[in-house]
Each structure stands twice: as structure tokens, then as C-alpha cells.
Design a protein around this motif. Structure first.
Motif, short mmCIF file in Angstrom:
data_model
loop_
_atom_site.label_atom_id
_atom_site.label_comp_id
_atom_site.label_asym_id
_atom_site.label_seq_id
_atom_site.Cartn_x
_atom_site.Cartn_y
_atom_site.Cartn_z
N LYS A 54 0.84 -1.19 0.00
CA LYS A 54 0.00 0.00 0.00
C LYS A 54 0.87 1.25 0.00
CE LYS A 54 -4.02 -1.99 2.33
NZ LYS A 54 -4.94 -1.89 3.51
N ARG A 55 0.52 2.18 -0.84
CA ARG A 55 1.24 3.45 -0.92
C ARG A 55 0.24 4.61 -0.90
NH1 ARG A 55 6.45 2.98 -2.97
NH2 ARG A 55 6.59 5.17 -2.32
N THR A 56 0.73 5.79 -0.58
CA THR A 56 -0.09 7.00 -0.58
C THR A 56 0.59 8.04 -1.45
OG1 THR A 56 -0.90 6.56 1.66
CG2 THR A 56 -1.13 8.81 0.82
N LYS A 57 -0.15 8.55 -2.43
CA LYS A 57 0.41 9.58 -3.30
C LYS A 57 0.70 10.85 -2.51
CE LYS A 57 -1.63 8.56 -7.85
NZ LYS A 57 -2.56 7.45 -7.54
N LYS A 58 1.78 11.50 -2.86
CA LYS A 58 2.08 12.81 -2.30
C LYS A 58 1.07 13.82 -2.83
CE LYS A 58 5.64 11.31 -0.10
NZ LYS A 58 5.65 11.26 1.39
N SER A 59 0.74 14.80 -2.00
CA SER A 59 -0.24 15.80 -2.40
C SER A 59 0.34 17.20 -2.24
CB SER A 59 -1.51 15.67 -1.55
OG SER A 59 -2.41 16.73 -1.81
N LEU A 60 0.09 18.05 -3.22
CA LEU A 60 0.48 19.45 -3.13
C LEU A 60 -0.54 20.29 -2.37
CD1 LEU A 60 1.90 20.13 -6.72
CD2 LEU A 60 3.17 20.25 -4.57
N MET A 241 -6.10 18.92 -10.53
CA MET A 241 -5.48 18.63 -9.24
C MET A 241 -4.91 17.22 -9.22
SD MET A 241 -7.65 20.49 -6.20
CE MET A 241 -9.24 19.78 -6.61
N MET A 242 -5.63 16.27 -9.81
CA MET A 242 -5.10 14.91 -9.89
C MET A 242 -3.82 14.89 -10.71
SD MET A 242 -8.37 12.31 -10.13
CE MET A 242 -9.40 13.23 -11.27
N ASP A 243 -3.80 15.67 -11.80
CA ASP A 243 -2.61 15.75 -12.64
C ASP A 243 -1.43 16.32 -11.84
OD1 ASP A 243 -1.13 15.49 -14.99
OD2 ASP A 243 -1.63 17.51 -15.66
N CYS A 244 -1.69 17.36 -11.06
CA CYS A 244 -0.63 17.96 -10.23
C CYS A 244 -0.07 16.95 -9.24
CB CYS A 244 -1.17 19.17 -9.47
SG CYS A 244 -1.48 20.63 -10.48
N ASP A 245 -0.96 16.23 -8.56
CA ASP A 245 -0.50 15.28 -7.54
C ASP A 245 0.16 14.06 -8.14
OD1 ASP A 245 -1.40 17.01 -5.66
OD2 ASP A 245 -3.07 15.79 -4.95
N GLU A 246 -0.32 13.61 -9.31
CA GLU A 246 0.35 12.49 -10.00
C GLU A 246 1.79 12.86 -10.34
OE1 GLU A 246 -0.24 9.48 -10.66
OE2 GLU A 246 -2.39 9.09 -10.87
N LYS A 247 1.98 14.04 -10.86
CA LYS A 247 3.32 14.44 -11.28
C LYS A 247 4.21 14.79 -10.09
CE LYS A 247 1.82 15.73 -15.88
NZ LYS A 247 1.37 16.79 -16.80
N HIS A 318 10.47 16.44 -15.00
CA HIS A 318 9.41 16.45 -14.00
C HIS A 318 9.02 17.87 -13.62
CE1 HIS A 318 9.98 12.10 -13.35
NE2 HIS A 318 8.81 12.15 -12.71
N SER A 319 10.00 18.73 -13.45
CA SER A 319 9.72 20.11 -13.06
C SER A 319 8.87 20.81 -14.11
CB SER A 319 11.03 20.88 -12.84
OG SER A 319 11.74 20.35 -11.76
N GLN A 320 9.20 20.61 -15.38
CA GLN A 320 8.44 21.24 -16.45
C GLN A 320 7.02 20.68 -16.54
OE1 GLN A 320 9.35 23.95 -18.44
NE2 GLN A 320 7.12 23.80 -18.77
N ALA A 321 6.91 19.35 -16.38
CA ALA A 321 5.59 18.72 -16.43
C ALA A 321 4.72 19.20 -15.28
CB ALA A 321 5.73 17.20 -16.40
N LEU A 322 5.33 19.33 -14.10
CA LEU A 322 4.57 19.80 -12.93
C LEU A 322 4.19 21.26 -13.09
CD1 LEU A 322 3.35 19.26 -10.24
CD2 LEU A 322 5.60 19.48 -9.17
N GLN A 323 5.08 22.07 -13.68
CA GLN A 323 4.75 23.47 -13.91
C GLN A 323 3.59 23.60 -14.89
OE1 GLN A 323 6.24 26.41 -12.39
NE2 GLN A 323 4.25 27.00 -13.22
N ALA A 325 1.21 21.42 -15.30
CA ALA A 325 0.00 21.02 -14.58
C ALA A 325 -0.49 22.15 -13.67
CB ALA A 325 0.27 19.76 -13.76
N LEU A 326 0.44 22.84 -13.01
CA LEU A 326 0.07 23.96 -12.15
C LEU A 326 -0.53 25.11 -12.95
CD1 LEU A 326 3.14 24.05 -9.74
CD2 LEU A 326 0.78 23.53 -9.10
N ASN A 327 -0.01 25.35 -14.15
CA ASN A 327 -0.55 26.40 -15.01
C ASN A 327 -2.00 26.10 -15.39
OD1 ASN A 327 1.88 27.74 -14.90
ND2 ASN A 327 2.58 27.05 -16.91
N LEU A 328 -2.27 24.84 -15.72
CA LEU A 328 -3.63 24.45 -16.08
C LEU A 328 -4.57 24.62 -14.88
CD1 LEU A 328 -2.91 21.23 -18.18
CD2 LEU A 328 -3.81 23.40 -19.04
N PHE A 329 -4.11 24.19 -13.71
CA PHE A 329 -4.94 24.32 -12.51
C PHE A 329 -5.18 25.78 -12.16
CE2 PHE A 329 -5.02 25.10 -7.92
CZ PHE A 329 -6.19 24.43 -7.58
N SER A 330 -4.13 26.58 -12.20
CA SER A 330 -4.23 28.00 -11.86
C SER A 330 -5.24 28.71 -12.75
CB SER A 330 -2.85 28.66 -11.99
OG SER A 330 -2.94 30.05 -11.82
#
Length: 453
Positions: A54-60, A241-247, A318-323, A325-330
Motif C-alpha cells: 500500500k502506498r499513498t500519493k504525495k499531495s500538493l 489537481m489529480m494531474d498535479c498530484d500524479e506528477k 518532471h519540473s516542467q511537467a509539474l509546472q 499542470a500547475l498552469n492548467l490548474f491556476s
């Protein structure tokens, strides 16, 4: 259970609760995202070759972050509410002893998380002003009558014991508002009994002004267009948000798993130590819950019993992919893109650029302020009525904080230039920048005609 108990009780009294059960389910989901962990998404299993771990995804925690940011933009310490001089001290005294500055900011945050919130005022001998303000989140709000999308009649509830609830019902009757206070006990078997209310609480009162104000994000509830309650500001950004946390989880795992990976032949998983002479016992050589090790099923085909692998860390990717995702969420929650910046393993709010008056964030802020401004004005009238017994009908000025949005230094210099060339009067300049009325500015101007106010 509070929602179902209160709903059943109100319906037994003959009221028709307007909020759908479907909306309550949505509120529960928004609450989980606001908490930062959604079990159905953040909990998962990974197979390490021996067992499922069992694992737990990290959350922003972007749901809470976005609500915090909207609350700080809308209702911070720079927001000023002004009434006639005769009542200003009364208003400020009441707001101060009700911890309005901190509590109202928290209420905006919760309202943007759950979709709806409310201010509720009532007479109280425990305050010097005689007025108490409650800050109610969406879980405790039960609309009873709706007109043109506005909540006219409503009940507010809170749990005061294992099965006891306090219910405050507001109904508009003619030109007045009838407020009834009830304490009931949800007994076993679906029965309800009404308890005696405290001596210092009136059972029924009448008021010429509404003693509650609903606040919510100024956006259409597209999950149910007939629903009177609002929706979370991030309700349409769940995928983002799911995309942000996945990445972010992948970014974290890149360092966890990128150190080394050991592939093991099954023959090296167990060892047989000898203890107490002839007695032997078998135990695993590696922790079966550790995902760094993987039992490879190759058996005798493996040339090496233990094979070590190393990976190149994909930090930039990873940094670019996460950025992204954050842009889309924002953008989805109304801030526009580039509001959040992922840097050095953390998410920062981008304050480097001044937001222009035609930006998406500026327009959305002004839109949210429309509902909040009306709520604050009605709250002031309620406070003045409860604390002083007057029906205040004069102007109420609500000055929101524009310093985050506009370049105040540039604007002030331009106004000084306009004043120097005669296109802006000194009293107009002073009224604007000292937050005074024009009459006050004229009285407070320096004696020297050429002095700068």
C-alpha cells in the motif's frame, strides 16, 4: 450524520429543504480535496514481485492553497468598511470583539472550499456591543426557500451533543424576518424531541433587516444549475489537481527509486539461519514491504543473483511537467496561468508581475467581490440593528484591497502629475489616497496652498 438528522427534522416541521442529496455528496468530495487526501485517488497499491504494498500519493494540497489565496485577495487586513461617523465606532467595536478580521478570512476560505458560507448575527449579552457574529460553513446551511437563485429562507444548524442539535431558522414574513431558535434531540427510531432553550436565548424574534448573509464564489453551479448552494472554486479543476498530484508524486518517487533498484533471484530472498544447535528457522532476507527490491522470476536463467541498476534522474522533465499542470490548474480556478511557480521542490505564488486590469485574475476578483460586497453591506446593517436598534439606510463604503492587483506607486505618481498640471484637485487627491470623504479631505487640507497632501 448532522446533515441527514437536521434535514429530517426540518421536513417533519413542514419545511422543504432545497439542497439536493447529490450536492451534499459533492460537498463531501470537495471537503476531501480541501483536506488534501482523497482516499479513492491518493491511496493505491504497487506490486514489488512478492506482494502488493500500500502506498499513498504525495499531495500538493492545491485545493486549500487556491482557497487561501482567494481569501487573502478578497478579505484581508487592508479591507476597510466605512459608515457615518456617528456609527463607525459602534461598528468597529463589534467587529473587533467578534474577531472579524481573522474569522471572516477563514470563512471566505471555507466558502470557496465547500461552495457556500454565511454570516449570522444575533443579540448576545456576552459581548459589549450586544451583537454576536457566527461564521457558518456550508455543511451547516439548509436553504428552505429560493427566489431567482437567492436564498430567502434558511436554517443554520450545529451539533451540541451526541444527538442534540441547535437549529436557527430564518424566514421572511411580509417585510420582516422571523427568526426561530430550536434545540432538538434526534432520538433512536427516527423520533425527535424539542428541548427547552436557554433563558438568555429568545425562542422567536422579528427583525426588519435580514440577520444572515450568504457568501459563495460568483460562478454558476454547473453540477446542478437549479442548486441554490454554490460550488467550490476548484470544483471544475479536479482533473487538474489529480494531474498535479500524479506528477508531484512521480517527482518524489524519482528521487526515492532513482537512487538504486535491486533485482533479486528468488533463491536469495530467503535464508536459513541455524539457532539452538539442531533447530532451524527461515526468514526473509529483505523487507517484503520495501519497493526498492524486486523479486525477479527468472530463476536459473539469471546470470546474477542480485542485479543493481541505476537511473538518471529526470528532474528537469518532471519540473516542467509539474509546472504545466500547475498552469492548467491556476487558470481553471480563475488566477490565469503562471500564478503558481514550482521551484526548488516547493510551490510559490508568483508575485513578480503586477496583474493588469484586463487580466483574467483581475476580472474574476471583481466578479467575486460583487457577492462579497453585498454580503458585507447587509452584515453592517444587521450589526447596527442588533447592537443599536437602528435601521441604517445611509451609504456603506466597502474598500477592497487593490494593492496586489494594481501598481499603486505608478498610479499615485500619475495622480500627483495630474494635480500639478491642474487636472486633479488637491481635495480629490487627498480623498482618494487618505481614504477620506471629499468633505473630510477639504477640511483636512494643509493651510499652505502649495503643500502636497
Amino acid at each position: 450524520m448532522i446533515a441527514s438528522d437536521v434535514r429530517d427534522f426540518l421536513e417533519k416541521l413542514g419545511y422543504d429543504v432545497q439542497t439536493s442529496l447529490n450536492h451534499r455528496e459533492h460537498m463531501q468530495l470537495w471537503r476531501e480535496w480541501y483536506r488534501g487526501k482523497v482516499d479513492s485517488f491518493h491511496e493505491y497499491v504497487i506490486y514489488n514481485g512478492i506482494k502488493e504494498v500500500k502506498r499513498t500519493k504525495k499531495s500538493l494540497g492545491m485545493a486549500k492553497k487556491s482557497c487561501e489565496d482567494w481569501a487573502d485577495l478578497l478579505l484581508n487586513e487592508k479591507v476597510k468598511i466605512t459608515v457615518d461617523d456617528a456609527y463607525q465606532d459602534i461598528l468597529e467595536g463589534c467587529l473587533s470583539e467578534n474577531d472579524f478580521q481573522a474569522q471572516s478570512n477563514a470563512l471566505i476560505e471555507l466558502s470557496f472550499a465547500l461552495g457556500t458560507g454565511a454570516f449570522v448575527e444575533y443579540a448576545s449579552a456576552s459581548t459589549q456591543s450586544g451583537c454576536q457574529i457566527d461564521y457558518i460553513n456550508g455543511n451547516m446551511i439548509f436553504p428552505l426557500r429560493i427566489r431567482n437563485g437567492r436564498i430567502i429562507d434558511v436554517a443554520f444548524a450545529s451539533q451540541i451533543g451526541d444527538s442534540k442539535y441547535y437549529v436557527n431558522i430564518h424566514e421572511k414574513v411580509g417585510n420582516q424576518y422571523r427568526v426561530e431558535n430550536i434545540i432538538f434531540d434526534a432520538e433512536k427510531g427516527g423520533n425527535y424531541s424539542i428541548d427547552k432553550i436557554p433563558d438568555d436565548v429568545q425562542r422567536i424574534i422579528y427583525s426588519p433587516v435580514p440577520l444572515f448573509q450568504i457568501i459563495k464564489p460568483n460562478m454558476v453551479n454547473n453540477s446542478d444549475i437549479d442548486e441554490p448552494m454554490g460550488m467550490a472554486v476548484f470544483a471544475n479543476a479536479l482533473d487538474e489537481m489529480m494531474d498535479c498530484d500524479e506528477k508531484f508524486d512521480s517527482y518524489f518517487n524519482e528521487f526515492q527509486l532513482g537512487k538504486k533498484r535491486l533485482f533479486l533471484d528468488p533463491s536469495v530472498i530467503n535464508v536459513t539461519p541455524v539457532t539452538n544447535g539442531k533447530n532451524k528457522s527461515v526468514r526473509p532476507a529483505f523487507d517484503p514491504n520495501d519497493t526498492t527490491f524486486y523479486a525477479y522470476g527468472g530463476g536459473s536463467d539469471m546470470k546474477e543473483k542480485i542485479k543493481e541498476t541505476e537511473f538518471n534522474l529526470r528532474v528537469d522533465e518532471h519540473s516542467q511537467a509539474l509546472q504545466d499542470a500547475l498552469n492548467l490548474f491556476s487558470d481553471k480556478v480563475g488566477f490565469g496561468s503562471d500564478h503558481y511557480v514550482f521551484k526548488e521542490g516547493k510551490v510559490y505564488t508568483n508575485t513578480a508581475n503586477i496583474i493588469s486590469s484586463n487580466s483574467k485574475m483581475f476580472r474574476r476578483l471583481r466578479k467575486h467581490e460583487l457577492i462579497l460586497k453585498k454580503a458585507l453591506e447587509d452584515m453592517v446593517r444587521a450589526v447596527l440593528y442588533v447592537s443599536n436598534g437602528i435601521v441604517y439606510s445611509n451609504d456603506i463604503q466597502v474598500d477592497f484591497d487593490d494593492s496586489i492587483i494594481e501598481d499603486k506607486d505608478t498610479e499615485r505618481k500619475q495622480d500627483q502629475a495630474d494635480m500639478a498640471n491642474g487636472t486633479l484637485r488637491k481635495d480629490e487627491y487627498r480623498a482618494k489616497w487618505r481614504n477620506e470623504t471629499l468633505e473630510q479631505a477639504q477640511e483636512n487640507l494643509p493651510v499652505e496652498a502649495d503643500a502636497l497632501p
